[in-house]
Each structure stands twice: as C-alpha cells, then as structure tokens.
Design a protein around this motif. Structure first.
Motif, PDB file in Angstrom:
ATOM      1  N   GLN A  38       0.842  -1.181   0.000  1.00 22.59           N
ATOM      2  CA  GLN A  38       0.000   0.000   0.000  1.00 22.59           C
ATOM      3  C   GLN A  38       0.882   1.236   0.000  1.00 22.59           C
ATOM      4  OE1 GLN A  38      -1.918  -0.880   3.795  1.00 22.59           O
ATOM      5  NE2 GLN A  38      -0.889   0.864   4.705  1.00 22.59           N
ATOM      6  N   ALA A  39       0.309   2.374  -0.368  1.00 24.76           N
ATOM      7  CA  ALA A  39       1.082   3.615  -0.412  1.00 24.76           C
ATOM      8  C   ALA A  39       1.453   4.048   1.000  1.00 24.76           C
ATOM      9  CB  ALA A  39       0.263   4.711  -1.099  1.00 24.76           C
ATOM     10  N   ALA A  40       2.711   4.366   1.209  1.00 23.46           N
ATOM     11  CA  ALA A  40       3.165   4.825   2.517  1.00 23.46           C
ATOM     12  C   ALA A  40       2.949   6.333   2.633  1.00 23.46           C
ATOM     13  CB  ALA A  40       4.649   4.502   2.707  1.00 23.46           C
ATOM     14  N   ALA A  41       2.961   6.840   3.854  1.00 20.97           N
ATOM     15  CA  ALA A  41       2.788   8.270   4.076  1.00 20.97           C
ATOM     16  C   ALA A  41       3.957   9.046   3.482  1.00 20.97           C
ATOM     17  CB  ALA A  41       2.677   8.552   5.570  1.00 20.97           C
ATOM     18  N   LEU A  42       3.659  10.216   2.952  1.00 21.39           N
ATOM     19  CA  LEU A  42       4.703  11.070   2.419  1.00 21.39           C
ATOM     20  C   LEU A  42       5.516  11.665   3.559  1.00 21.39           C
ATOM     21  CD1 LEU A  42       2.611  13.056  -0.197  1.00 21.39           C
ATOM     22  CD2 LEU A  42       4.306  11.310  -0.714  1.00 21.39           C
ATOM     23  N   PRO A  43       6.805  11.957   3.332  1.00 17.76           N
ATOM     24  CA  PRO A  43       7.553  12.742   4.320  1.00 17.76           C
ATOM     25  C   PRO A  43       6.815  14.043   4.609  1.00 17.76           C
ATOM     26  CG  PRO A  43       9.025  11.880   2.623  1.00 17.76           C
ATOM     27  CD  PRO A  43       7.626  11.590   2.160  1.00 17.76           C
ATOM     28  N   SER A  44       6.974  14.557   5.814  1.00 18.58           N
ATOM     29  CA  SER A  44       6.152  15.670   6.277  1.00 18.58           C
ATOM     30  C   SER A  44       6.210  16.901   5.374  1.00 18.58           C
ATOM     31  CB  SER A  44       6.562  16.068   7.703  1.00 18.58           C
ATOM     32  OG  SER A  44       7.921  16.461   7.737  1.00 18.58           O
ATOM     33  N   GLN A  45       7.371  17.187   4.774  1.00 24.44           N
ATOM     34  CA  GLN A  45       7.475  18.397   3.970  1.00 24.44           C
ATOM     35  C   GLN A  45       7.041  18.191   2.515  1.00 24.44           C
ATOM     36  OE1 GLN A  45      10.001  16.441   5.111  1.00 24.44           O
ATOM     37  NE2 GLN A  45      11.974  17.239   4.430  1.00 24.44           N
TER      38      GLN A  45
ATOM     39  N   GLN B 159      15.329  17.769  -0.788  1.00 23.42           N
ATOM     40  CA  GLN B 159      15.678  16.914  -1.928  1.00 23.42           C
ATOM     41  C   GLN B 159      15.553  15.442  -1.554  1.00 23.42           C
ATOM     42  OE1 GLN B 159      19.638  18.520  -2.594  1.00 23.42           O
ATOM     43  NE2 GLN B 159      18.980  19.608  -4.438  1.00 23.42           N
ATOM     44  N   GLN B 160      16.066  15.096  -0.391  1.00 24.92           N
ATOM     45  CA  GLN B 160      15.994  13.721   0.079  1.00 24.92           C
ATOM     46  C   GLN B 160      14.541  13.274   0.238  1.00 24.92           C
ATOM     47  OE1 GLN B 160      18.422  11.241   0.911  1.00 24.92           O
ATOM     48  NE2 GLN B 160      16.533  10.047   1.049  1.00 24.92           N
ATOM     49  N   ALA B 161      13.714  14.148   0.796  1.00 23.42           N
ATOM     50  CA  ALA B 161      12.317  13.793   1.050  1.00 23.42           C
ATOM     51  C   ALA B 161      11.553  13.550  -0.252  1.00 23.42           C
ATOM     52  CB  ALA B 161      11.643  14.891   1.863  1.00 23.42           C
ATOM     53  N   VAL B 162      11.754  14.411  -1.244  1.00 21.23           N
ATOM     54  CA  VAL B 162      11.062  14.245  -2.519  1.00 21.23           C
ATOM     55  C   VAL B 162      11.532  12.966  -3.216  1.00 21.23           C
ATOM     56  CG1 VAL B 162      10.699  15.216  -4.823  1.00 21.23           C
ATOM     57  CG2 VAL B 162      10.635  16.711  -2.824  1.00 21.23           C
ATOM     58  N   ALA B 163      12.839  12.707  -3.200  1.00 19.55           N
ATOM     59  CA  ALA B 163      13.358  11.494  -3.826  1.00 19.55           C
ATOM     60  C   ALA B 163      12.825  10.244  -3.133  1.00 19.55           C
ATOM     61  CB  ALA B 163      14.889  11.503  -3.807  1.00 19.55           C
ATOM     62  N   ALA B 164      12.733  10.282  -1.805  1.00 25.30           N
ATOM     63  CA  ALA B 164      12.208   9.136  -1.054  1.00 25.30           C
ATOM     64  C   ALA B 164      10.740   8.903  -1.386  1.00 25.30           C
ATOM     65  CB  ALA B 164      12.385   9.367   0.443  1.00 25.30           C
ATOM     66  N   ALA B 165       9.959   9.985  -1.453  1.00 24.94           N
ATOM     67  CA  ALA B 165       8.547   9.851  -1.802  1.00 24.94           C
ATOM     68  C   ALA B 165       8.387   9.282  -3.210  1.00 24.94           C
ATOM     69  CB  ALA B 165       7.855  11.209  -1.694  1.00 24.94           C
ATOM     70  N   ALA B 166       9.256   9.711  -4.130  1.00 24.15           N
ATOM     71  CA  ALA B 166       9.203   9.195  -5.497  1.00 24.15           C
ATOM     72  C   ALA B 166       9.512   7.703  -5.531  1.00 24.15           C
ATOM     73  CB  ALA B 166      10.185   9.964  -6.376  1.00 24.15           C
ATOM     74  N   GLY B 167      10.478   7.266  -4.726  1.00 26.77           N
ATOM     75  CA  GLY B 167      10.816   5.850  -4.684  1.00 26.77           C
ATOM     76  C   GLY B 167       9.667   5.004  -4.166  1.00 26.77           C
ATOM     77  N   THR B 168       8.998   5.493  -3.133  1.00 25.67           N
ATOM     78  CA  THR B 168       7.845   4.788  -2.588  1.00 25.67           C
ATOM     79  C   THR B 168       6.722   4.703  -3.616  1.00 25.67           C
ATOM     80  OG1 THR B 168       8.375   5.459  -0.330  1.00 25.67           O
ATOM     81  CG2 THR B 168       6.102   4.830  -0.753  1.00 25.67           C
ATOM     82  N   PHE B 169       6.447   5.825  -4.278  1.00 25.86           N
ATOM     83  CA  PHE B 169       5.400   5.874  -5.297  1.00 25.86           C
ATOM     84  C   PHE B 169       5.702   4.892  -6.427  1.00 25.86           C
ATOM     85  CE2 PHE B 169       3.585   7.404  -9.234  1.00 25.86           C
ATOM     86  CZ  PHE B 169       2.303   7.810  -8.901  1.00 25.86           C
ATOM     87  N   LEU B 170       6.949   4.886  -6.908  1.00 19.69           N
ATOM     88  CA  LEU B 170       7.313   4.025  -8.027  1.00 19.69           C
ATOM     89  C   LEU B 170       7.167   2.558  -7.663  1.00 19.69           C
ATOM     90  CD1 LEU B 170       8.430   3.790 -10.913  1.00 19.69           C
ATOM     91  CD2 LEU B 170      10.734   3.795  -9.922  1.00 19.69           C
ATOM     92  N   ALA B 171       7.601   2.193  -6.463  1.00 17.12           N
ATOM     93  CA  ALA B 171       7.495   0.801  -6.030  1.00 17.12           C
ATOM     94  C   ALA B 171       6.042   0.350  -6.002  1.00 17.12           C
ATOM     95  CB  ALA B 171       8.133   0.633  -4.652  1.00 17.12           C
ATOM     96  N   ASP B 172       5.187   1.179  -5.448  1.00 17.82           N
ATOM     97  CA  ASP B 172       3.761   0.848  -5.363  1.00 17.82           C
ATOM     98  C   ASP B 172       3.141   0.780  -6.755  1.00 17.82           C
ATOM     99  OD1 ASP B 172       1.379   0.421  -3.689  1.00 17.82           O
ATOM    100  OD2 ASP B 172       0.725   2.345  -4.493  1.00 17.82           O
ATOM    101  N   TRP B 173       3.495   1.739  -7.605  1.00 17.35           N
ATOM    102  CA  TRP B 173       2.957   1.781  -8.975  1.00 17.35           C
ATOM    103  C   TRP B 173       3.366   0.536  -9.756  1.00 17.35           C
ATOM    104  CZ3 TRP B 173       5.566   1.944 -13.676  1.00 17.35           C
ATOM    105  CH2 TRP B 173       4.771   2.207 -14.816  1.00 17.35           C
ATOM    106  N   LEU B 174       4.585   0.089  -9.600  1.00 17.98           N
ATOM    107  CA  LEU B 174       5.043  -1.102 -10.320  1.00 17.98           C
ATOM    108  C   LEU B 174       4.246  -2.337  -9.928  1.00 17.98           C
ATOM    109  CD1 LEU B 174       8.899  -0.488 -10.255  1.00 17.98           C
ATOM    110  CD2 LEU B 174       7.517  -0.823 -12.318  1.00 17.98           C
ATOM    111  N   VAL B 175       3.961  -2.490  -8.638  1.00 15.95           N
ATOM    112  CA  VAL B 175       3.155  -3.625  -8.185  1.00 15.95           C
ATOM    113  C   VAL B 175       1.751  -3.539  -8.772  1.00 15.95           C
ATOM    114  CG1 VAL B 175       2.086  -4.711  -6.178  1.00 15.95           C
ATOM    115  CG2 VAL B 175       4.464  -3.985  -6.073  1.00 15.95           C
TER     116      VAL B 175
END
Length: 262
Positions: free
Chosen positions: A27-34, A86-102
């Motif tokens: 499932q989609a994880a929560a986004l970093p706070s910022q 930068q780290q937060a946006v990249a982390a959110a993108a990684g989570t989104f991509l993983a979920d989207w691929l599944v």
C-alpha cells in the motif's frame, strides 16, 4: 522458483534499509512531512513537492532569483533544509514508483509491461547551486557553457539513489533534458563521471524544438514514449514544466529557489 514482483520490491527495500519500500509493496506509505500534493497546471496526474515560496506555479514567465533573495537562498542551503527537501522528494518518489510497479505490472515481465521512470538532469541529478551562488543567482550563458563543458556540476545524491532503485525495481530509466543535442557528448561524460549510469534513453532538444516551451517539449516526448508502448511511472524534476502536460502516472517536484522555467 518464481519470486513475485511484490516480494522482489520488499527485498530491495530491505537491502536499501528503507522501511517505506516494504510498505509500498502492499500500500502507499505516508509522504515525508514536507512533501505535499501540489497542483500543476495542465495535468491531472498526482504530483508532489515542497513549498519553495516561488511565484505561482501557474505563471508563464521565466524567473531568475537574482541578488535580492540571495541571503534567504543561501540560508536555505546552509541550514541543511535544501538537502533534506531533496531527500524527502526522492524518497517519496521511490515509494510511489514501487507501489505503482506492483499495481501496474504485478508479476508481468519487464519486457511485456515496459515500465519506465523519467528524470530531468539539471538541478535534478546535477546541481547548479554552486555556480548560481557564485554569480548571485543570475543566469549567465558563458558560465553555463563552462559548466556543461567542464562538468562542474556535482551530483544530487538522493536522486542518483532513486535512479539506481528504479533500475533495481525493474524500470527503465529515461533522461529528458532541456539541454541541446549539441551538448550530448559532454552531458553523457559528465553523468558517468558523477556515477550516473545505466540509462536507456537520453533525449535532448533538437534545433527544430527550440521554439517550444519546456512544458510543450517534455510533454510531447512523454506522449511519444507512451505511443511506443512504454508505461511511464513517474517523472521527477526541479521545474513544473518537468511535470506538466500529463502522459505519466505521477510527478515529483524537487526544490529549486534559484529559477523557474515554464
């Protein structure tokens, strides 16, 4: 024994030490706070980014910060918040991509599903901050030429890590840059010098695309890839024009308080 894509993603998350990647397998994880949802004109795809206090994202004119807000920009950088964002946006993108691929590909092979992730280059993978800082955040064509030819732009490590994660998860990596085709050799050499490897496509502006806005140029290229059968999971960049125009599942906007390109 066949290992499902979901289990593969969970394993990659473990190797990377990222709990969010494991959560994203189910499932989609929560986004970093910022990192928050943002409205990008011209697209209905979900898009996310951080508040940079720039002019409205719907504006149609270029923006150069210049010396007036230089102190605030330098403090943003010095405080570490720039890097954290930068780290937060990249982390959110990684989570989104993983979920989207599944969700999109399941256990379908990469050759059949044809997933891809689209990356901008300048101030997405390679940082121009040191160069802009030195000239009070005003654009200089001469400085720009020297930077491209001499590869004086350091890597943005969290986005490089996202690129490597995308490859591990089975997505092709496409680069879509506003640089010109005449800069291809220098661009490829600089990316490799900065440890960025393994891309499948690198698209740069041709001479006959010079009159297009960044949003027109980039959305048209994504549409072309879609027409060729590619499924674009995400696009990540530092400009709204990297995300606008659709033809992608999700967009991620990195911070860039230095300039704005519609």
């Amino acid at each position: 024994m066949r290992i499902s894509r979901a289990k593969t993603i969970a394993a990659v998350g473990l190797m990377a030490g990222s709990l969010s990647m494991i959560v994203a397998a189910n499932q989609a994880a929560a986004l970093p706070s910022q990192v928050t949802p943002i409205i990008v004109p011209g697209t209905t795809a979900p898009t996310f980014g951080v508040d940079m206090h720039l002019p409205p994202l719907s504006q149609t004119q270029d923006y150069q910060a210049g010396p007036s807000p230089a102190k605030a920009i330098r403090e943003y950088r010095r405080s570490g918040t720039y890097a954290q964002d930068q780290q937060a946006v990249a982390a959110a993108a990684g989570t989104f991509l993983a979920d989207w691929l599944v969700t999109t590909c399941g256990d379908t092979s990469q050759a059949v599903c044809r997933p891809a992730a689209v990356f901008d280059i300048d101030d997405t993978l390679l940082s121009w901050y040191p160069l802009y800082d030195a000239i009070d955040f005003r654009y200089s064509k001469a400085v720009s030429t020297v930077a491209v030819d001499g590869c004086t732009t350091p890597v943005i490590a969290p986005v490089r890590a996202l690129l490597n994660k995308a490859k591990l998860l089975g997505a092709q990596v496409f680069f879509l840059s506003g640089r010109t085709e005449t800069q291809r050799t220098q661009t490829e050499a600089c990316l490799r010098k900065r440890g960025v490897t393994g891309w499948s496509k690198l698209v740069l502006r041709s001479a006959d695309q010079a009159s297009l806005t960044a949003a027109q140029y980039k959305s048209a290229q994504r549409a072309k890839w879609e027409g060729e059968g590619w499924r674009l999971g995400l696009t990540i960049g530092d400009q709204v024009s990297d995300l606008a125009g659709g033809h992608v599942a999700g967009g991620f906007l990195l911070p860039n308080p230095m300039y704005y390109i519609p």
